[in-house]
Design a protein around this motif. Structure first.
Motif, PDB file in Angstrom:
ATOM      1  N   ALA A 184       0.830  -1.392  -0.169  1.00 17.81           N
ATOM      2  CA  ALA A 184      -0.143  -0.080  -0.077  1.00 17.81           C
ATOM      3  C   ALA A 184       0.862   1.232   0.100  1.00 17.81           C
ATOM      4  CB  ALA A 184      -0.921  -0.191   1.208  1.00 17.81           C
ATOM      5  N   THR A 185       0.687   2.190  -0.817  1.00 19.20           N
ATOM      6  CA  THR A 185       1.392   3.445  -1.141  1.00 19.20           C
ATOM      7  C   THR A 185       0.541   4.778  -0.881  1.00 19.20           C
ATOM      8  OG1 THR A 185       1.002   3.993  -3.383  1.00 19.20           O
ATOM      9  CG2 THR A 185       2.640   2.040  -2.822  1.00 19.20           C
ATOM     10  N   SER A 186       1.175   5.724  -0.684  1.00 16.60           N
ATOM     11  CA  SER A 186       0.751   6.921  -0.693  1.00 16.60           C
ATOM     12  C   SER A 186       0.049   7.337  -1.927  1.00 16.60           C
ATOM     13  CB  SER A 186       1.835   8.044  -0.282  1.00 16.60           C
ATOM     14  OG  SER A 186       2.820   8.274  -1.169  1.00 16.60           O
ATOM     15  N   ASN A 187       0.015   6.723  -3.061  1.00 11.97           N
ATOM     16  CA  ASN A 187      -0.141   7.242  -4.383  1.00 11.97           C
ATOM     17  C   ASN A 187      -1.588   6.312  -4.811  1.00 11.97           C
ATOM     18  OD1 ASN A 187      -0.642   7.327  -7.379  1.00 11.97           O
ATOM     19  ND2 ASN A 187       1.246   8.299  -7.518  1.00 11.97           N
ATOM     20  N   ALA A 188      -2.561   6.843  -4.754  1.00  9.20           N
ATOM     21  CA  ALA A 188      -3.941   6.243  -4.737  1.00  9.20           C
ATOM     22  C   ALA A 188      -3.923   5.342  -6.323  1.00  9.20           C
ATOM     23  CB  ALA A 188      -5.240   6.945  -4.709  1.00  9.20           C
ATOM     24  N   ALA A 189      -3.735   5.912  -7.267  1.00 12.42           N
ATOM     25  CA  ALA A 189      -3.521   5.550  -8.517  1.00 12.42           C
ATOM     26  C   ALA A 189      -2.710   4.383  -8.791  1.00 12.42           C
ATOM     27  CB  ALA A 189      -3.232   6.589  -9.775  1.00 12.42           C
ATOM     28  N   PHE A 190      -1.449   4.378  -8.010  1.00 13.97           N
ATOM     29  CA  PHE A 190      -0.319   3.276  -8.291  1.00 13.97           C
ATOM     30  C   PHE A 190      -1.081   2.145  -7.379  1.00 13.97           C
ATOM     31  CE2 PHE A 190       3.138   0.995  -6.551  1.00 13.97           C
ATOM     32  CZ  PHE A 190       3.858   0.627  -7.551  1.00 13.97           C
ATOM     33  N   ASN A 191      -1.757   2.330  -6.296  1.00 12.37           N
ATOM     34  CA  ASN A 191      -2.395   1.505  -5.413  1.00 12.37           C
ATOM     35  C   ASN A 191      -3.230   0.613  -6.457  1.00 12.37           C
ATOM     36  OD1 ASN A 191      -0.940   2.120  -3.191  1.00 12.37           O
ATOM     37  ND2 ASN A 191      -2.619   3.117  -2.078  1.00 12.37           N
ATOM     38  N   GLU A 192      -4.199   1.240  -7.323  1.00 10.97           N
ATOM     39  CA  GLU A 192      -4.676   0.357  -8.177  1.00 10.97           C
ATOM     40  C   GLU A 192      -4.059  -0.408  -9.093  1.00 10.97           C
ATOM     41  OE1 GLU A 192      -7.472   2.719 -10.295  1.00 10.97           O
ATOM     42  OE2 GLU A 192      -8.061   4.248  -8.527  1.00 10.97           O
ATOM     43  N   ALA A 193      -2.987  -0.006  -9.406  1.00 13.58           N
ATOM     44  CA  ALA A 193      -2.200  -0.662 -10.399  1.00 13.58           C
ATOM     45  C   ALA A 193      -1.563  -1.925  -9.842  1.00 13.58           C
ATOM     46  CB  ALA A 193      -1.225   0.265 -11.071  1.00 13.58           C
ATOM     47  N   ILE A 194      -0.951  -1.548  -8.665  1.00 16.31           N
ATOM     48  CA  ILE A 194      -0.278  -2.765  -7.781  1.00 16.31           C
ATOM     49  C   ILE A 194      -1.273  -3.865  -7.387  1.00 16.31           C
ATOM     50  CG2 ILE A 194      -0.369  -1.911  -5.720  1.00 16.31           C
ATOM     51  CD1 ILE A 194       2.753  -3.435  -7.429  1.00 16.31           C
ATOM     52  N   ARG A 195      -2.526  -3.286  -7.225  1.00 19.71           N
ATOM     53  CA  ARG A 195      -3.610  -4.315  -6.649  1.00 19.71           C
ATOM     54  C   ARG A 195      -4.038  -5.204  -8.184  1.00 19.71           C
ATOM     55  NH1 ARG A 195      -5.704  -0.235  -3.264  1.00 19.71           N
ATOM     56  NH2 ARG A 195      -7.016   0.557  -4.654  1.00 19.71           N
ATOM     57  N   ARG A 196      -3.945  -4.499  -9.114  1.00 21.87           N
ATOM     58  CA  ARG A 196      -4.284  -5.298 -10.450  1.00 21.87           C
ATOM     59  C   ARG A 196      -3.508  -6.254 -10.487  1.00 21.87           C
ATOM     60  NH1 ARG A 196      -8.909  -6.336 -12.744  1.00 21.87           N
ATOM     61  NH2 ARG A 196      -9.690  -4.205 -12.238  1.00 21.87           N
ATOM     62  N   CYS A 197      -2.096  -5.870 -10.344  1.00 15.40           N
ATOM     63  CA  CYS A 197      -1.101  -6.912 -10.628  1.00 15.40           C
ATOM     64  C   CYS A 197      -1.231  -8.088  -9.934  1.00 15.40           C
ATOM     65  CB  CYS A 197       0.146  -6.124 -10.226  1.00 15.40           C
ATOM     66  SG  CYS A 197       1.015  -4.989 -11.648  1.00 15.40           S
ATOM     67  N   ILE A 198      -1.485  -7.892  -8.620  1.00 16.55           N
ATOM     68  CA  ILE A 198      -1.590  -9.079  -7.525  1.00 16.55           C
ATOM     69  C   ILE A 198      -2.781  -9.709  -8.060  1.00 16.55           C
ATOM     70  CG2 ILE A 198      -1.746  -9.858  -5.248  1.00 16.55           C
ATOM     71  CD1 ILE A 198       0.898  -8.369  -6.081  1.00 16.55           C
ATOM     72  N   CYS A 199      -3.753  -9.373  -8.346  1.00 16.30           N
ATOM     73  CA  CYS A 199      -5.070 -10.105  -8.719  1.00 16.30           C
ATOM     74  C   CYS A 199      -4.889 -10.617 -10.155  1.00 16.30           C
ATOM     75  CB  CYS A 199      -6.225  -9.213  -8.815  1.00 16.30           C
ATOM     76  SG  CYS A 199      -6.932  -8.630  -7.281  1.00 16.30           S
ATOM     77  N   ASP A 200      -4.101 -10.112 -10.653  1.00 14.47           N
ATOM     78  CA  ASP A 200      -3.687 -10.836 -12.144  1.00 14.47           C
ATOM     79  C   ASP A 200      -3.001 -11.933 -12.122  1.00 14.47           C
ATOM     80  OD1 ASP A 200      -5.289  -9.227 -13.662  1.00 14.47           O
ATOM     81  OD2 ASP A 200      -3.813  -8.075 -14.654  1.00 14.47           O
ATOM     82  N   ILE A 201      -1.985 -11.651 -11.301  1.00 13.77           N
ATOM     83  CA  ILE A 201      -1.046 -13.034 -11.010  1.00 13.77           C
ATOM     84  C   ILE A 201      -1.604 -14.222 -10.370  1.00 13.77           C
ATOM     85  CG2 ILE A 201       0.733 -13.824  -9.515  1.00 13.77           C
ATOM     86  CD1 ILE A 201       1.990 -10.809  -9.554  1.00 13.77           C
TER      87      ILE A 201
END
Length: 740
Positions: free
Chosen positions: A277-294
């Motif tokens: 979890a980061t201070s950047n909300a948009a990046f959080n969306e991207a990293i969560r999508r990464c984990i869910c895709d994996i």
């Protein structure tokens, strides 16, 4: 990946033909030609089943359309359309939810002429389509609600069709012969569509409806309802692919039960991973999508979780892709690497088979389960035509041991490690010059067998294609790392003589490599050596993979970094596969000028290994920005290599797979690189070596960083030009170390 530039893998699918002339292409949605890349599609996957749907949730049918429900490399449903009073509803919104489980589609009606002669104004009926996949079945719920002040007679129609096309047919290959489509069976609320292939196997699609349709035939189900004001009606559909037994639940109950099971299974598997979890909300969306895709792409095998390569064309076992995905996610969830290593060990080649490019000790390239593979119409039933999977297997085994300290697994894998090393020496280096080369043994196999496997991806400075056997620069680095890994594993297992021998061979390879592959004028390592041992004097991203190892001396590391970060190579969105100025540079080419996220992740990890964290951070920031411009914040397999322009996103590559496992693993791997994150299982410690933060992140939290049975949660904050790392929570004996 399989070569997209050869005729049998045509991007435009020019050879795609209808399998059944009795089917009207326009019934399933589009008139005329429809290029796949010009349409926004949704994908779902669970296990060996995946679906490709249009934005309304339909499965369209026609020339150049590859929509469908695919199971084990066969299209079990090639058409599915929903009509409301004989019209296609209007799309309001359509999204795959963040956890990748459910596709939700909101629709409404146009002005409708009802069958009783009255008219229904637009936007009074709302339709919600909800769909998910689970254990070989697709579950759908249609919810229709009346927002008018008076009741309406509503007529609904679901039309369906199954061509049972092999996945390679769906991609564009033509077949001279096909099997037989069997007569449909209608049993109560169920329709069974069947096909007997030339491989003598009968494949079946069961469609179960609830409630019982007003009419049910071999290609459609119809319903007629009177919907009162504010009332809703529900229609459930379950599509089963080769069911072994009938579902114990009716479709409406099954939808609820299986949806809960799907959510619980995803939570259970993804909870293993370190949370970010980061201070950047948009990046959080991207990293969560990464984990869910994996975790969506993971498929449970008897040997553990295995990441399928990508959707739609690569939703199956690939050796190289899984090895690299496991390498990129090793810090996040080492169980993925364990599953990959165990599966590939079980399927390691045992004997020579030229038709499959198989030799004793070699590691898999690809497994296909469809009719064409079973019949040998394509060579990929169990195919070994990759030159790098075998050294990558040993390399990952060594990295897994360093990450986990799991000597028990490595003891089990040791015979497979030594057999892989034997393959490198006996078959990989056929001419005994110390380098591993490839040359296909079947004319139907891949001509190029590194990760850039397009037919034109290995060439000389004037653009002439290289003639093999070909020794790729990065493969020699992988072999070097494999020998070092085998030595390290051997020492841990008490095989000291073997370890010493491997260290000596690695040292000899390092010397020879730096003599034969370095080009002073070019300022970097050449792409490859051809069959005459002539250099392919071409700059490429391949050279960046060399930095994952210590095969290059430090002064040459610096030169490689400069070359790759030069504007000819670095597009602003990442490092191009081939830079501007090379003979075959084309920003729209699959491997000759495009930008691949996983390629950049490996390069950035190499940069960070040698202390070039600022350069790694630039790559991280570029690809993070690219993800924010991408649909669902999802990095695709690749995008075009055009130079970055202000206020514009990266240019899409027309048929890039999305999601793609190693693309999904890119942002987590880049985060590890810039943080200098590594694990010491012997001392139960988490280490940060000269950590930095990318510009768009001021702080981040890493939860559940596990090593040696212990766990740690930390908070990382930017402080001026430095970062501060604080332990938030930890179990009893784990420690954190910062190394500057």
């Amino acid at each position: 990946m399989a070569d997209q530039n050869e005729g049998s893998f045509s991007r435009s699918n020019e050879n795609n033909k209808e399998v059944s002339e009795s089917v009207d292409a326009n019934v399933f949605g589009l008139e005329g030609n429809a290029i796949l890349s010009n349409r926004r599609l949704h994908v779902l996957k669970h296990g060996d089943l995946f679906g490709v749907f249009d934005q309304t949730g339909d499965i369209l049918w026609g020339q150049d359309i590859a929509d469908g429900l695919y199971y084990r490399d066969t299209r079990y449903l090639s058409g599915l359309t929903f009509r409301l009073n004989d019209q296609r509803p209007v799309l309001l919104s359509s999204v795959v939810r963040e956890n990748n489980i459910m596709l939700s589609v909101n629709l409404t009606n146009e002005n409708l002429q009802l069958r009783d002669g009255t008219r229904l104004a637009h936007d009074l009926l709302h339709v919600l389509r909800s769909r998910f996949l689970w254990n070989g079945s697709c579950f759908e719920r249609l919810e229709i609600r009346n927002f008018d002040v008076k009741p309406h007679e509503v007529h609904c129609e679901l039309r369906f069709f199954a061509d049972f096309a092999d996945l390679f047919e769906a991609r564009g290959m033509t077949r001279t012969r096909r099997g037989e489509t069997l007569a449909p069976q209608i049993e109560g609320e169920t329709v069974i569509l069947s096909y007997e292939g030339l491989d003598d196997r009968v494949r079946k699609t069961h469609l179960r409806f609830c409630p019982q349709p007003s009419t049910l035939s071999a290609d459609r189900a119809t319903y007629s309802f009177c919907i009162k004001p504010g009332e809703k009606i529900l229609i459930h559909l379950e599509i089963q692919c080769d069911p072994k037994e009938k579902d114990i639940w009716p479709p409406d109950r099954a939808f609820l039960v299986r949806a809960v099971q799907a959510r619980r299974a995803l939570r259970a598997s993804s909870s293993r991973a370190t949370a970010i979890a980061t201070s950047n909300a948009a990046f959080n969306e991207a990293i969560r999508r990464c984990i869910c895709d994996i975790y969506m792409l993971l498929t449970e095998k008897k040997t553990g979780p295995y990441p399928y390569a990508g959707i739609p064309w690569y939703s199956t076992v690939f050796g190289r892709d899984a090895l690299i995905t496991a390498f990129l996610t090793l810090w996040l969830d080492p169980l993925i690497a364990k599953g990959v290593l165990q599966y590939l060990a079980v399927n390691q080649a045992e004997k020579e088979n030229p038709a499959a490019d198989a030799e004793p000790g070699k590691i898999l390239h690809e497994v296909r389960l469809g009719e064409m593979a079973e019949l040998g119409e394509v060579p990929f039933r169990c195919y070994y035509g990759s030159i790098d999977s075998t050294p990558l297997f040993v390399m990952l085994a060594g990295e897994y041991l360093d990450r986990t300290g799991d000597v028990g697994l490595l003891s089990h894998l040791w015979p497979h490690v030594t057999r892989a090393i034997d393959w490198i020496e006996r078959f990989g280096d056929r001419d005994g010059d110390g380098f591993v080369e490839y040359s296909r043994r079947t004319k139907d196999g891949l001509a190029n067998q590194g990760w850039k496997d397009s037919h034109d991806s290995i060439f000389h400075a004037d653009g002439t294609l290289a003639v093999g056997p070909i020794a790729l620069c990065e493969v020699q680095a992988y072999v070097y790392a494999a020998r070092r890994a085998a030595a390290n594993i051997g020492r841990r297992l008490g095989q000291t003589a073997y370890a010493t021998n491997q260290d000596e061979k690695a040292t000899a390879l390092r010397v020879a490599f730096n003599v034969k592959f370095w080009n002073e004028e070019l300022g970097t390592y050449v792409l490859a050596l051809d069959g005459k041992k002539q250099q392919c004097v071409v700059r490429s991203s391949n050279a960046g993979h060399i930095l994952l190892t210590d095969i290059a001396p430090q002064d040459r590391v610096a030169a490689v970094v400069r070359t790759l970060m030069n504007r000819d190579s670095f597009s602003g969105w990442g490092i191009r596969t081939i830079p501007v100025g090379e003979a075959r540079y084309n920003p729209m080419a699959y491997h000759n000028g495009s930008v691949w996220p996983h390629d950049n992740a490996l390069i950035a990890m190499g940069f960070a290994r040698h202390g070039y964290r600022k350069e790694a951070a630039r790559i991280f920031e570029a690809l993070s920005d690219a993800a924010l411009y991408s649909d669902l914040r999802r990095l695709p397999e690749l995008f075009c290599g055009f130079t970055r322009s202000q206020a514009e996103g990266p240019v899409r590559y027309p048929v890039a797979c999305s999601p793609q496992a190693w693309a999904a693993a890119t942002l987590p791997a880049l985060l590890q690189a810039v943080l200098g994150l590594r694990y010491d299982p012997g001392n139960v410690a988490v280490q940060f070596v000269r950590p930095t933060l990318p510009a768009m992140v001021d702080s981040l939290m890493l939860f559940n960083m596990a090593v040696g049975g212990e766990s740690l949660t930390v908070r990382i904050v930017r402080v001026g030009r430095e970062v501060a790392i604080n332990v938030v929570e930890r179990s009893c004996s784990i420690t954190m170390q910062i190394i500057n």
